[in-house]
Motif scaffolding. Sequence first.
Motif, PDB file in Angstrom:
ATOM      1  N   ARG A  10       0.968  -0.683   0.421  1.00 44.75           N
ATOM      2  CA  ARG A  10       0.012  -0.284   0.444  1.00 44.75           C
ATOM      3  C   ARG A  10       0.631   1.739   0.426  1.00 44.75           C
ATOM      4  O   ARG A  10       0.480   2.381  -0.615  1.00 44.75           O
ATOM      5  CB  ARG A  10      -1.546  -0.047   0.999  1.00 44.75           C
ATOM      6  CG  ARG A  10      -2.168   0.867   1.315  1.00 44.75           C
ATOM      7  CD  ARG A  10      -3.307   1.048   1.994  1.00 44.75           C
ATOM      8  NE  ARG A  10      -3.365   0.527   3.259  1.00 44.75           N
ATOM      9  CZ  ARG A  10      -2.614  -0.535   4.552  1.00 44.75           C
ATOM     10  NH1 ARG A  10      -3.242  -1.714   3.849  1.00 44.75           N
ATOM     11  NH2 ARG A  10      -2.338  -0.602   5.389  1.00 44.75           N
ATOM     12  N   ARG A  11       1.875   1.193   0.317  1.00 44.54           N
ATOM     13  CA  ARG A  11       3.274   2.108   0.669  1.00 44.54           C
ATOM     14  C   ARG A  11       3.922   2.842  -1.070  1.00 44.54           C
ATOM     15  O   ARG A  11       3.979   3.698  -1.393  1.00 44.54           O
ATOM     16  CB  ARG A  11       4.056   1.781   0.920  1.00 44.54           C
ATOM     17  CG  ARG A  11       3.808   2.187   2.218  1.00 44.54           C
ATOM     18  CD  ARG A  11       4.742   1.211   3.590  1.00 44.54           C
ATOM     19  NE  ARG A  11       6.518   1.565   3.338  1.00 44.54           N
ATOM     20  CZ  ARG A  11       6.961   2.697   3.874  1.00 44.54           C
ATOM     21  NH1 ARG A  11       6.668   2.425   5.342  1.00 44.54           N
ATOM     22  NH2 ARG A  11       8.139   2.745   3.768  1.00 44.54           N
ATOM     23  N   LEU A  12       3.565   1.568  -2.169  1.00 45.98           N
ATOM     24  CA  LEU A  12       4.070   1.817  -3.520  1.00 45.98           C
ATOM     25  C   LEU A  12       2.701   2.797  -4.213  1.00 45.98           C
ATOM     26  O   LEU A  12       1.731   1.948  -3.825  1.00 45.98           O
ATOM     27  CB  LEU A  12       4.783   0.664  -4.076  1.00 45.98           C
ATOM     28  CG  LEU A  12       5.882  -0.275  -2.858  1.00 45.98           C
ATOM     29  CD1 LEU A  12       5.736  -1.736  -3.014  1.00 45.98           C
ATOM     30  CD2 LEU A  12       7.069   0.657  -3.062  1.00 45.98           C
ATOM     31  N   ALA A  13       3.135   2.423  -5.068  1.00 46.48           N
ATOM     32  CA  ALA A  13       2.393   3.268  -5.979  1.00 46.48           C
ATOM     33  C   ALA A  13       2.164   1.775  -7.508  1.00 46.48           C
ATOM     34  O   ALA A  13       2.974   0.788  -8.081  1.00 46.48           O
ATOM     35  CB  ALA A  13       3.313   4.580  -7.145  1.00 46.48           C
ATOM     36  N   PRO A  14       0.553   1.915  -6.917  1.00 44.67           N
ATOM     37  CA  PRO A  14       0.108   0.860  -7.956  1.00 44.67           C
ATOM     38  C   PRO A  14      -0.205   1.211  -9.895  1.00 44.67           C
ATOM     39  O   PRO A  14      -0.372   2.867  -9.669  1.00 44.67           O
ATOM     40  CB  PRO A  14      -1.433   0.388  -6.959  1.00 44.67           C
ATOM     41  CG  PRO A  14      -1.495   2.254  -6.661  1.00 44.67           C
ATOM     42  CD  PRO A  14      -0.499   2.544  -6.167  1.00 44.67           C
TER      43      PRO A  14
END
Length: 142
Positions: free
Chosen positions: A45-49
């Motif tokens: 969730r901390r990363l850009a999807p």
Amino acid sequence: MTNTVEAAWHTILTTYGEPSRPEVSPLTEPFARLVRAAHAEPLLRRLAPWTGMWELHFSRCTEIRYTWDIPYIGTMRDGRYYVEGPHRSSPRIAETASAEAAVALVIDRLPPGCGPAFIGNAEALAEYGKERDRSIPERRQP
């Protein structure tokens, strides 16, 4: 988590994360499960999807050109999942029956210190890393 990353997740969750009509594509429900399972994991969730070709990708930066150093997850016509990467030329890591198992495989392969996503593109992230490394004084050997 930045507002940019939250907004990207919100878009993916509202676009793909809701159950859909299976007659649209046999991949819609498995992909919806995948999106929800990935979003449930704090490290992802901390990363850009970002998505494409029924695949869910994760980037350490928020803008195109994204990073390609994290495995990605795709859906298969039979409802299973595959984990590949981090590059398109990398061999397939595994096929799984559940979205949660595929997500766990990605988490196990995250680069050290991964996240939160950097605001900018891969080139800006690389430059930031070089500047940061130059600003850290070398440690003296005893």
